[in-house]
Design a protein around this motif. Structure first.
Motif, PDB file in Angstrom:
ATOM      1  N   PHE A  31       1.054  -1.328  -0.025  1.00 18.80           N
ATOM      2  CA  PHE A  31      -0.025  -0.051  -0.026  1.00 18.80           C
ATOM      3  C   PHE A  31       0.698   1.217  -0.139  1.00 18.80           C
ATOM      4  N   PHE A  32       1.944   1.421   0.745  1.00 19.28           N
ATOM      5  CA  PHE A  32       2.479   2.477   0.968  1.00 19.28           C
ATOM      6  C   PHE A  32       3.769   2.651  -0.339  1.00 19.28           C
ATOM      7  N   HIS A  33       4.229   1.618  -0.769  1.00 22.11           N
ATOM      8  CA  HIS A  33       4.950   2.003  -2.090  1.00 22.11           C
ATOM      9  C   HIS A  33       4.347   1.781  -3.309  1.00 22.11           C
ATOM     10  N   ASP A  34       3.210   1.615  -3.682  1.00 22.83           N
ATOM     11  CA  ASP A  34       2.411   1.648  -4.793  1.00 22.83           C
ATOM     12  C   ASP A  34       2.442   3.123  -5.285  1.00 22.83           C
ATOM     13  N   GLU A  35       2.694   3.257  -6.611  1.00 23.02           N
ATOM     14  CA  GLU A  35       3.093   4.684  -7.405  1.00 23.02           C
ATOM     15  C   GLU A  35       1.587   5.259  -7.445  1.00 23.02           C
ATOM     16  N   ARG A  36       0.518   4.494  -7.501  1.00 21.23           N
ATOM     17  CA  ARG A  36      -0.880   5.181  -7.742  1.00 21.23           C
ATOM     18  C   ARG A  36      -1.308   5.981  -6.339  1.00 21.23           C
ATOM     19  N   VAL A  37      -1.241   4.907  -5.577  1.00 19.92           N
ATOM     20  CA  VAL A  37      -1.666   5.466  -4.008  1.00 19.92           C
ATOM     21  C   VAL A  37      -0.617   6.505  -3.609  1.00 19.92           C
ATOM     22  N   ARG A  38       0.554   6.611  -3.937  1.00 18.63           N
ATOM     23  CA  ARG A  38       1.304   7.764  -3.415  1.00 18.63           C
ATOM     24  C   ARG A  38       0.807   9.176  -4.205  1.00 18.63           C
ATOM     25  N   SER A  39       0.775   8.571  -5.468  1.00 18.52           N
ATOM     26  CA  SER A  39       0.391   9.929  -6.217  1.00 18.52           C
ATOM     27  C   SER A  39      -0.935  10.408  -5.928  1.00 18.52           C
ATOM     28  N   ILE A  40      -2.186   9.612  -5.562  1.00 17.68           N
ATOM     29  CA  ILE A  40      -3.205  10.199  -4.993  1.00 17.68           C
ATOM     30  C   ILE A  40      -2.991  11.106  -3.687  1.00 17.68           C
ATOM     31  N   PHE A  41      -2.234  10.248  -2.829  1.00 22.80           N
ATOM     32  CA  PHE A  41      -1.800  10.854  -1.487  1.00 22.80           C
ATOM     33  C   PHE A  41      -1.158  12.254  -1.821  1.00 22.80           C
ATOM     34  N   TYR A  42      -0.107  12.285  -2.505  1.00 25.59           N
ATOM     35  CA  TYR A  42       0.527  13.729  -2.816  1.00 25.59           C
ATOM     36  C   TYR A  42      -0.384  14.728  -3.295  1.00 25.59           C
ATOM     37  N   GLN A  43      -1.484  14.211  -4.198  1.00 22.18           N
ATOM     38  CA  GLN A  43      -2.222  15.022  -5.027  1.00 22.18           C
ATOM     39  C   GLN A  43      -3.171  15.784  -3.685  1.00 22.18           C
ATOM     40  N   LEU A  44      -3.994  14.882  -2.972  1.00 19.97           N
ATOM     41  CA  LEU A  44      -4.839  15.311  -1.774  1.00 19.97           C
ATOM     42  C   LEU A  44      -4.075  15.968  -0.968  1.00 19.97           C
ATOM     43  N   LEU A  45      -2.761  15.863  -0.460  1.00 26.70           N
ATOM     44  CA  LEU A  45      -2.033  16.847   0.244  1.00 26.70           C
ATOM     45  C   LEU A  45      -1.861  18.212  -0.232  1.00 26.70           C
ATOM     46  N   THR A  46      -1.500  18.083  -1.801  1.00 23.56           N
ATOM     47  CA  THR A  46      -1.598  19.490  -2.277  1.00 23.56           C
ATOM     48  C   THR A  46      -2.796  20.185  -2.297  1.00 23.56           C
ATOM     49  N   VAL A  47      -3.913  19.577  -2.613  1.00 18.27           N
ATOM     50  CA  VAL A  47      -5.191  20.110  -2.595  1.00 18.27           C
ATOM     51  C   VAL A  47      -5.528  20.457  -1.228  1.00 18.27           C
ATOM     52  N   ALA A  48      -5.112  19.745  -0.142  1.00 15.02           N
ATOM     53  CA  ALA A  48      -5.403  20.174   1.346  1.00 15.02           C
ATOM     54  C   ALA A  48      -4.601  21.358   1.564  1.00 15.02           C
ATOM     55  N   LYS A  71       3.528  14.489 -13.281  1.00 17.16           N
ATOM     56  CA  LYS A  71       2.413  13.648 -14.001  1.00 17.16           C
ATOM     57  C   LYS A  71       1.197  13.587 -13.075  1.00 17.16           C
ATOM     58  N   MET A  72       1.217  14.178 -11.909  1.00 13.31           N
ATOM     59  CA  MET A  72      -0.218  14.190 -11.173  1.00 13.31           C
ATOM     60  C   MET A  72      -1.033  15.404 -11.669  1.00 13.31           C
ATOM     61  N   PRO A  73      -2.151  15.019 -12.321  1.00 14.29           N
ATOM     62  CA  PRO A  73      -2.925  16.180 -12.931  1.00 14.29           C
ATOM     63  C   PRO A  73      -3.214  17.245 -11.992  1.00 14.29           C
ATOM     64  N   VAL A  74      -3.500  17.033 -10.529  1.00 12.54           N
ATOM     65  CA  VAL A  74      -3.818  18.047  -9.695  1.00 12.54           C
ATOM     66  C   VAL A  74      -2.690  19.221  -9.516  1.00 12.54           C
ATOM     67  N   VAL A  75      -1.522  18.618  -9.387  1.00 10.90           N
ATOM     68  CA  VAL A  75      -0.364  19.369  -9.263  1.00 10.90           C
ATOM     69  C   VAL A  75      -0.134  20.292 -10.554  1.00 10.90           C
ATOM     70  N   ARG A  76      -0.120  19.653 -11.632  1.00 10.89           N
ATOM     71  CA  ARG A  76       0.018  20.117 -13.134  1.00 10.89           C
ATOM     72  C   ARG A  76      -0.882  21.165 -13.064  1.00 10.89           C
ATOM     73  N   VAL A  77      -2.128  21.080 -12.848  1.00  7.86           N
ATOM     74  CA  VAL A  77      -3.316  22.109 -13.057  1.00  7.86           C
ATOM     75  C   VAL A  77      -2.941  23.371 -12.162  1.00  7.86           C
ATOM     76  N   LEU A  78      -2.630  22.970 -11.057  1.00  2.00           N
ATOM     77  CA  LEU A  78      -2.571  24.069 -10.023  1.00  2.00           C
ATOM     78  C   LEU A  78      -1.375  24.868 -10.469  1.00  2.00           C
ATOM     79  N   SER A  79      -0.293  24.243 -10.794  1.00  2.00           N
ATOM     80  CA  SER A  79       0.865  25.062 -11.203  1.00  2.00           C
ATOM     81  C   SER A  79       0.746  25.782 -12.353  1.00  2.00           C
ATOM     82  N   THR A  80       0.089  25.334 -13.398  1.00  2.80           N
ATOM     83  CA  THR A  80       0.036  25.751 -14.807  1.00  2.80           C
ATOM     84  C   THR A  80      -1.042  26.976 -14.561  1.00  2.80           C
ATOM     85  N   SER A  81      -2.139  27.115 -13.661  1.00  7.45           N
ATOM     86  CA  SER A  81      -2.652  28.086 -13.836  1.00  7.45           C
ATOM     87  C   SER A  81      -2.271  29.005 -12.846  1.00  7.45           C
ATOM     88  N   PHE A  82      -1.529  28.929 -11.758  1.00  7.16           N
ATOM     89  CA  PHE A  82      -0.669  29.774 -11.022  1.00  7.16           C
ATOM     90  C   PHE A  82       0.114  30.593 -12.001  1.00  7.16           C
TER      91      PHE A  82
END
Lengths: 405, 442
Positions: free
Chosen positions: A21-38, B263-274
């Motif tokens: 779970f912790f080393h899967d690329e997709r899970v990590r990517s979703i985690f980082y994106q959620l973190l960014t959004v947060a 490669k992460m769409p959320v990060v990409r969209v945010l950076s691009t729009s900024f």
């Protein structure tokens, strides 16, 4: 060379993936994106809540209702009529936007023409001419535009003679008059029959398009050249010209006349406008010249030599070989230069030309408050312009890519 | 069929028309009737322009006078440079107290000392020198310029900066003379041979720690008088704003550029729009936003001064432009580099910081210099919102009573000043570009 069978899937080559779970690329990517959004969302919420709180404690009004409120001021230069006193902030926005577009459109046209001219001088085989063009480019590129704008305004156009001693640029014809109140021009007044001339201009233009297409087809088919420039020019001048003369020259000119202490009639451009236009044109022309030069030089010398070896004349080498290949290198930077001309027109605020920033972020902001709305609307205007321009650029890029294999 | 002669033919000198000055002129100036005509017309235009400028700006100009009136009494049609000369100090330093000017001069001198090793050929570890310039120099110069009481954080950073500056200078001196780095040279100094890497590290860090403590003790008793930001001005302020703008926009630009290529769409969209948001609006609107909206953004009672607001705005704005420079640099890196790093087993951040960025940064240097030039020119806009940068100072000359109405000369002086700075830098960046690209071409 070994021929590989691509259809055959390698069997059992893939090791059993252990799902961690912790080393899967997709899970990590979703985690980082959620973190960014947060993080971003949290920060935005923090700003918004602070702003709301601050607006409340300062008792500042919000909302876009103020656009329908009468603004207590008027712009001294406007393209649409406005009643001072009853004209709304919404109308002030439109006046400012049109003023911005007006000065930047003219600056774009002038700077592009001037830039191409200087760029060609820069490529001249005459050493002296090319160095003079280089000096022009270096001087205007390496000094801040703001200093240039202020210099043209305060150092040149404000020091012009007073109305009584106006300079007549047309040499006594009173068509183009310059004084410290601005530039006065004769302005055309269309007569009743003018639409017929306008119609013939359109017809001539369409005819020229078809004629050139026919000539190109014939050239492609038979290899014989048919001169196009002189017939098109003749068509374009003679046809509308004849109609214009037959209908009795239905175009009057209103000349600026000195009445009392000022010129009346014709068109008037205030000194701030002329100064901004001149400064923007000269500054952006220097960038344009470098773009043109770089574009032409980006076409390999071999192309020129080959075209000459095929027996093409110097002129045709330019029009058929060099320019078509240089254009894809010239157009994108040229368009971004146009974009920055629109943005740089906001320096108008330094000399008081009533563009969008001066009227909206300057005067309106001081009078009405509504900081968030006014700043937001002004920025949104520039963003829309930039979106439109980059959309045009994308269309062009796609067309060029199609042409290029 | 080609005919190859084994014997070498003697070289023939180029024809005289190619080498003599007359031949050169014939080829470049008078090759045809049209060209000859063009040459003479251009010569005439140059003559008129240069003569006009010469008469106005030098021959008829007034250099010594006490007021504009006196200028007019001496010469009616010449430039009145006396006004500019009288204000020269203010143009460079603003209203900074005249007794404390040494602080600004020292700060600028230290920057040169700090960065000089970057241009010396035999010095090692230039990347660290570059990084410390970006991250530590601002604290040293920041304290020199503003002065006042030091907080504990400022004391630590100041100490770090001083230690680092001393270390850099010693390191560079050793490098120039011996070609070694400072840690390598230490054991030689004590006459120790065959030293292990671990001991080397220990020695080096002990030295650093000792000097850190020593400098910290010393700086506690040292301080300079506080000078409020409102006294800052002139070319000095322009350089501070654009210097901070470029230094702090670089990390921001790198992060935004990486985000845009993510490669992460959320990060990409945010950076691009900024990035696109700030790139599509004029700087003056961002400055207005900073002065009108930052006070609203911040919690109640928390007030930023105008200079900080402006610097933040310039950083945000410039980070977005630098992001595009970085993106351009990243695009020059072939895909094989990413794949190679991936194959070796490096993760994303390792790939970026050890493989990609060192290569990409090298290609970006000319464009970063270009970016700095346009930032420097754009910084003049802060005079519109009421800071007295170099343009603000130049414009206040015409409001000074003795020089009332003196507009042209200060503006022309400002233009010449910027031209000199920007022209030299752009020439240098082109030279760098040529140097770096030849290295790249094998």
């Amino acid at each position: 060379m070994a021929v590989r069978d691509n259809n055959k899937e390698p069997v059992n080559m893939k090791p059993e993936e252990q799902f961690n779970f912790f080393h899967d690329e997709r899970v990590r990517s979703i985690f980082y994106q959620l973190l960014t959004v947060a993080v971003v969302g949290g920060f935005a919420w923090y700003l918004v809540s602070n702003t709301a709180h601050n607006l409340e404690i300062r008792g500042m009004n919000t909302g876009f209702g103020f656009l329908n409120v009468a603004a207590g001021f008027d712009s001294y230069f406007k393209l649409i009529p406005n009643e001072p006193g009853t004209g709304t902030y919404g109308r002030i926005f439109i006046i400012g936007a049109l003023n911005t577009l007006y000065v930047s459109a003219l600056a774009i046209i002038v700077s592009t023409l001037l830039g191409f001219f200087i760029g060609i001088l820069r490529l001249s085989k005459n050493w002296l001419v090319s160095k003079v063009a280089l000096t022009y480019v270096e001087i205007f590129r390496n000094t801040p535009l703001l200093i240039q704008v202020i210099f043209w305004y305060i150092g040149v156009f404000s020091l012009l003679p007073k109305v009584k001693n106006s300079i007549d640029l047309s040499g006594g014809a009173e068509v183009l008059i310059l004084n410290n109140r601005g530039l006065y021009m004769a302005w055309p007044i269309p007569g009743d029959q003018l639409w017929m001339t306008s119609l013939t201009i359109v017809i001539a233009a369409i005819a020229i398009v078809f004629f050139r297409r026919w000539a190109k087809n014939r050239h492609d088919r038979t290899g014989k050249l048919f001169p196009t420039f002189i017939p098109s020019a003749a068509l374009f001048i003679l046809l509308p010209g004849t109609v214009y003369l037959i209908t009795g020259m239905p175009l009057g000119w209103e000349l600026p006349k000195l009445e009392g202490f000022n010129f009346v009639g014709g068109a008037n451009l205030p000194p701030a406008f002329v100064a901004l236009l001149v400064a923007l044109s000269i500054y952006h022309a220097s960038h344009m010249a470098e773009t043109v030069r770089a574009g032409v030089l980006s076409v390999g010398k071999g192309q020129y030599d080959a075209a000459r070896a095929l027996g093409l004349k110097e002129k045709r080498v330019m029009s058929r070989v060099i320019i078509p290949q240089a254009m894809p290198a010239i157009v994108p930077p040229m368009i971004s230069n146009w974009m920055s001309a629109v943005k740089n027109s906001s320096l108008a605020i330094a000399i008081g030309y009533p563009d969008l920033v001066t009227l909206f972020m300057g005067t309106s902001l001081n009078q009405a408050g509504y900081a968030v709305e006014l700043v937001g609307m002004t920025m949104a205007f520039y963003m829309v312009i930039s979106l439109i321009i980059s959309w045009l650029l994308n269309i062009y890029n796609k067309r060029v890519q199609l042409v290029e294999r | 069929m080609a005919i190859i002669k084994p014997t070498k033919r003697s070289t023939i000198a180029p024809p005289l028309s190619e080498t003599s000055p007359v031949g050169w002129m014939k080829k470049h100036l008078f090759s045809s009737t049209l060209n000859t005509l063009l040459t003479f017309v251009t010569l005439f235009l140059i003559y008129i322009t240069v003569k006009g400028l010469w008469v106005w700006g030098i021959a008829d100009a007034v250099w010594v006078a006490d007021s504009r009136r006196e200028c007019f009494d001496i010469s009616m049609d010449g430039a009145c440079w006396a006004g500019v000369i009288a204000w020269l100090d203010s143009i460079f330093y603003g209203r900074y107290p005249r007794d404390e000017l040494w602080r600004i001069n020292l700060g600028i001198l230290l920057l040169f000392v700090w960065m000089a090793p970057l241009w010396l050929p035999r010095v090692k570890a230039k990347i660290y020198i570059g990084l410390t310039t970006v991250f530590l120099y601002p604290f040293l110069s920041g304290y020199l310029f503003s002065g006042g009481d030091k907080g504990i954080f400022m004391q630590l950073m100041l100490t770090a900066a001083i230690v680092c500056l001393a270390g850099n200078t010693i390191h560079a001196t050793i490098g120039v003379f011996t070609g070694h780095s400072l840690p390598e040279f230490l054991p030689r100094l004590f006459g120790i041979k065959d030293v292990q890497e671990k001991t080397l590290h220990n020695m080096f860090f002990t030295l650093i720690a000792v000097s850190f403590v020593a400098v910290f003790m010393w700086q506690m008793g040292w301080g300079v008088e506080k000078i409020p930001w409102t006294k800052w001005g002139g070319l000095f302020l322009t350089l501070v704003i654009s210097g901070v703008g470029i230094a702090s926009a670089l990390p921001g630009g790198i992060i935004l550029a990486l985000g845009r290529r993510s490669k992460m769409p959320v990060v990409r969209v945010l950076s691009t729009s900024f990035i696109e948001l700030f790139r599509s609006v004029p700087l003056i609107t961002v400055l207005f936003m900073a002065t009108t909206m930052f006070p609203l953004f911040l919690p109640e009672g928390f007030v930023l001064n105008k200079l900080v607001q402006v610097i933040i705005a310039v950083c945000l704005f410039n980070a977005c432009y630098l992001a595009e420079v970085v993106r351009g640099g990243l695009q020059t890196i072939p895909k094989g580099q990413f794949e190679g790093a991936h194959t070796v087993g490096l993760g994303y951040w390792q790939t970026m910081s050890f493989i990609i960025m060192p290569q990409a940064l090298k290609h970006m240097i000319p464009n970063i210099v270009g970016n700095f030039i346009s930032l420097l020119k754009d910084t003049t806009l802060v005079s519109i919102i009421g800071l007295f940068d170099v343009l603000g100072m130049l414009r206040s000359i015409s409001k000074d009573l003795p020089w009332l109405g003196l507009h042209r000369e200060p503006l022309i002086f400002g233009a010449i000043l910027f031209f000199l700075i920007c022209f030299v830098m752009s020439k240098y960046s082109r030279h760098l570009e040529a140097k770096l690209s030849t290295e790249h071409k094998n």
